[in-house]
Enzyme design. Structure first.
Site, PDB file in Angstrom:
ATOM      1  CG  ASP A 136      -2.321  -0.505   0.854  1.00 30.14           C
ATOM      2  OD1 ASP A 136      -2.503  -0.948  -0.294  1.00 30.14           O
ATOM      3  OD2 ASP A 136      -3.220  -0.454   1.707  1.00 30.14           O
ATOM      4  CG  ASP A 443      -9.179  -9.835  12.644  1.00 32.12           C
ATOM      5  OD1 ASP A 443      -9.789  -8.801  12.970  1.00 32.12           O
ATOM      6  OD2 ASP A 443      -8.191 -10.260  13.293  1.00 32.12           O
TER       7      ASP A 443
END
Length: 724
Positions: A136, A443
């Site tokens: 990123d 998550d």
């Protein structure tokens, strides 16, 4: 041998003695806490007692939710040899490994490439394994490192296969920190090791895979695919952090390899064993695992760490999760998604059958307007319906694409499109498809909403032989607390959400109430800050004034002892020995984290709930070499506002203990009703000794910053002056 006579690929064992012990301890503790609350109830007109009852009820609520993770602990075993006896290696389904990195300063390229290369060396057919790296930061250094890593992997991967190397993590292997070879000619292995150590990009051999070998041999010996991705990011478009990076990798990988299974790894979580892929497939492909085998969404492996100290003062081993609760949740419908080290079905991430069966414009609305991506979604559905074995024709086509993609000469036409920042706009990505947004703990949120609320299950594989993955944990207290604050804030935001609260989710409650309790426990975990804050102030101030707060002394002592005993049993079972030091470390850090990471996590979550601007307490800490942590000494380098509540309460407790004890001794008379508070304050003082030492006794650079010490003394003095 007939299929019915084939040995199972996996097995599950219920730990009945431990389950019985957990249930007995829970029943005893519940009775004692109920007695404490019953004895305190008549004193409710007192503001202090009303606050203590509220604290006790909050603790009881959280404790009750936590018991679902202890009710039915199970352990699982995988048998890769049985899997390979039933299926040729060339018939195994594909696996795409997704690795994400975002900051080359905090996540150095060397460590990231160790993770990438270790994943490429997994014991799995090379033609069925692909590794995707998302950067990123768009760092040119990371791209160069990826190219160098692939050049190294061309020698490293065959070496691991030839000599059955157990540890595919190059740094750890060459440092001699691990068992190295699995057998064979040790002299030849040593010679090849010396050759691999001096490999450079300029020495790599310019060769392609030979298509004239036997198909099975080619499938096994081909180099895994390695793809580097730096997605487009613009300030005007939300990029959704890790979840956004993973979804971009999902789309790009679907255009290239489109493997039915996906392994997600943090960039610092290297493969320490080559067996994890085969072990995961033992559960995914075992038709006799359970009647709901087709609903198995993912196999979670434990997170373990190579830089842990023997005296783990920050409880970095995460024993509470991976050593205890995940075994218990595996006895329900499976552990929660844990950020890294899990093998998940791609179609489960896509939303299951009712998503994949959507057609035409509806499918485009959910997945976006890329013809190649939509075709890959349809192909995935056909693949999952045909026993997960690609045809030979699709394998050949995949081989051609992979070879060109490695050399950078050919990319799928829509790869740039699906990695653009505007692609997700107006689609279902992050909500109906892929890893879910709207939470910094993608998550936890994805595991809960995407999988368990829709009827999926999971499995927990904890190999007994060697850790499957090893990561790196922070060794500086400030970094540990900042990390915990982020987790607590994200999970509490989900727990307090009207739309997503696990205890108010009809779909989840209809599937499993105990599972909903377990998910809710982690969602409300940050609320421990409130009762701990109460117990860290009211008993101290009342003790200093000579006001008894525990008239139910025997019941309080018994409930307190039962809580400590239950915790000691948990820690000792996880460590397979009487682990008093580990228990003490966990007690101390639980108290410290409650009034730091969890407290500020509550503040952040409530601010988010009210729509207020969040305060920034996540100050960057200075680099730490971890030497103090390894010696069992707290490293307060970089600590600032986040530590202030803990140090203030520590000073308040110490002052109250000294002042109250002096008053007890000088006034004389029977003051036995104050002994429960005396014991509680003494216990807190013992737990908080590292803070007192860091503020007043240590002179090294890693002591508590003097500004924090001054402010703590000042705030404690104000509290004592107002209420003492």
């Amino acid at each position: 041998m007939a299929a019915a006579e084939m040995p199972p690929f996996s097995a599950v064992h219920v730990n009945k003695p431990l389950a019985a012990a957990n249930r007995l301890l829970a029943a005893v503790h519940l009775s004692l806490v109920a007695a404490v609350i019953a004895h305190r109830a008549p004193l409710l007109p007192s503001a202090a007692n009303a606050a203590m009852v509220a604290a006790d009820l909050t603790l009881l609520f959280l404790w009750a939710l936590s018991q679902s993770g202890l009710w039915r602990p199970v352990s699982r075993a995988a048998f890769p040899e049985s899997l390979l006896a039933a299926r040729r290696r060339s018939e195994l389904p594909g696996v795409d490994v997704l690795v994400v990195t975002a900051d080359p300063d905090k996540e150095p390229a060397l460590g990231v490439m160790n993770t990438v290369v270790s994943a490429m060396a997994l014991d799995y057919p090379g033609a069925r394994l692909s590794v995707y790296l998302s950067d990123d930061a768009g760092s040119p250094l990371m791209l160069l490192a990826a190219r160098k890593a692939y050049a190294f992997a061309r020698a490293w991967v065959p070496f691991c296969r030839k000599h059955s190397v157990q540890c595919p993590w190059p740094d750890r292997y060459f440092a001699g920190d691990d068992d190295q070879d699995g057998g064979g000619d040790q002299a030849a292995a040593a010679e090849e090791r010396r050759r691999i150590k001096i490999i450079t990009a300029g020495e790599e051999e310019d060769k392609n895979d030979d298509d004239h070998h036997h198909h099975d041999h080619e499938e096994e010996t081909r180099m895994p695919l390695l793809v580097y991705l730096s997605r487009e990011k613009r300030r005007a478009s939300p990029h959704h952090f890790k979840a956004g990076a993973l979804n971009a990798l999902l789309r790009v990988s679907s255009l290239v390899s489109n493997a039915p299974y996906v392994l997600v790894l943090d960039c610092d979580m290297s493969c320490n064993s080559r067996a994890s892929a085969l072990e995961a497939m033992c559960f995914h492909l075992d038709d006799r695992r359970s009647p709901d085998k087709d609903n198995l969404a993912f196999v979670q492996f434990p997170q373990m760490f190579h830089n842990l100290s023997r005296n783990d003062i920050y409880t970095n081993d995460l024993r509470y999760v991976f050593g205890t609760r995940w075994f218990g949740l595996d006895g329900l419908r499976g552990p929660l998604l844990s950020g890294t080290g899990f093998y998940v079905r791609r179609d489960a991430l896509y939303g299951g059958d009712y998503m994949l069966e959507a057609a035409g414009e509806l499918l485009a609305t959910r997945f976006g307007h890329s013809d190649q991506l939509l075709a890959s979604v349809r192909n995935l559905q056909l693949l999952m319906q045909s026993s997960l074995t690609p045809s030979s024709s699709s394998s050949s086509a995949e081989t051609e694409i992979s070879q060109h993609l490695i050399s950078g000469r050919l990319l799928p036409r829509d790869a740039t499109l699906v990695a653009s920042c505007a692609y997700e706009k107006g689609t279902g990505w992050g909500d109906q498809v892929g890893f879910m947004y709207h939470s910094v703990v993608e998550d936890y949120f994805t595991g809960y909403r995407r999988f368990f609320a829709r009827g999926w299950t999971s499995a927990y594989c904890y190999p007994a032989s060697r850790p499957p993955f090893l990561g790196t944990m922070p060794t500086n207290l400030n970094d540990v607390l900042v990390q915990n604050k982020r987790w607590m804030s994200g999970m509490l935001a989900v727990g307090l959400s009207r739309r997503h609260c696990p205890l108010a989710c009809p779909d989840l409650l209809a599937v499993s109430v105990p599972q909903a309790m377990a998910i809710a426990y982690f969602g409300f975990l940050a609320l421990y800050a409130l009762p701990v804050l109460c117990y860290a102030t009211l008993p101290q101030l009342c003790f200093l004034r000579g006001v008894p707060l525990f008239p139910d002394a025997p019941w309080f002592a018994a409930a307190f002892a039962s809580s400590l005993l239950q915790h000691l049993v948990e820690v000792s079972v996880a460590n397979r020995r009487l682990a008093v030091r580990a228990w003490w470390n966990e007690q101390r850090f639980w108290m410290l984290n409650a009034v730091t990471g969890q407290l500020f996590g509550c503040v952040s979550a409530f601010q988010d709930l009210l729509g207020a601007a969040a305060l920034d307490f996540d100050l960057t800490a200075k680099a730490s070499d971890g030497s103090l942590y390894q010696r069992g000494v707290f490293d307060f380098t970089g600590c600032s506002t986040l530590l202030l509540p803990a140090t203030t309460l520590c000073v308040l407790n110490a002052a109250s203990l000294v002042g109250g004890t002096w008053k007890m001794m000088t006034r004389g008379g029977a003051r036995g009703e104050l002994f429960p508070q005396l014991f509680l304050l003494s216990y807190v003082a013992a737990l908080s000794y590292p803070l007192l030492e860091g503020m007043f006794l240590r002179q090294d650079p890693a002591r508590v910053p003097w500004r924090i010490t001054v402010l703590s003394v000042a705030f404690a003095a104000v509290l004592l002056a107002l209420f003492g």
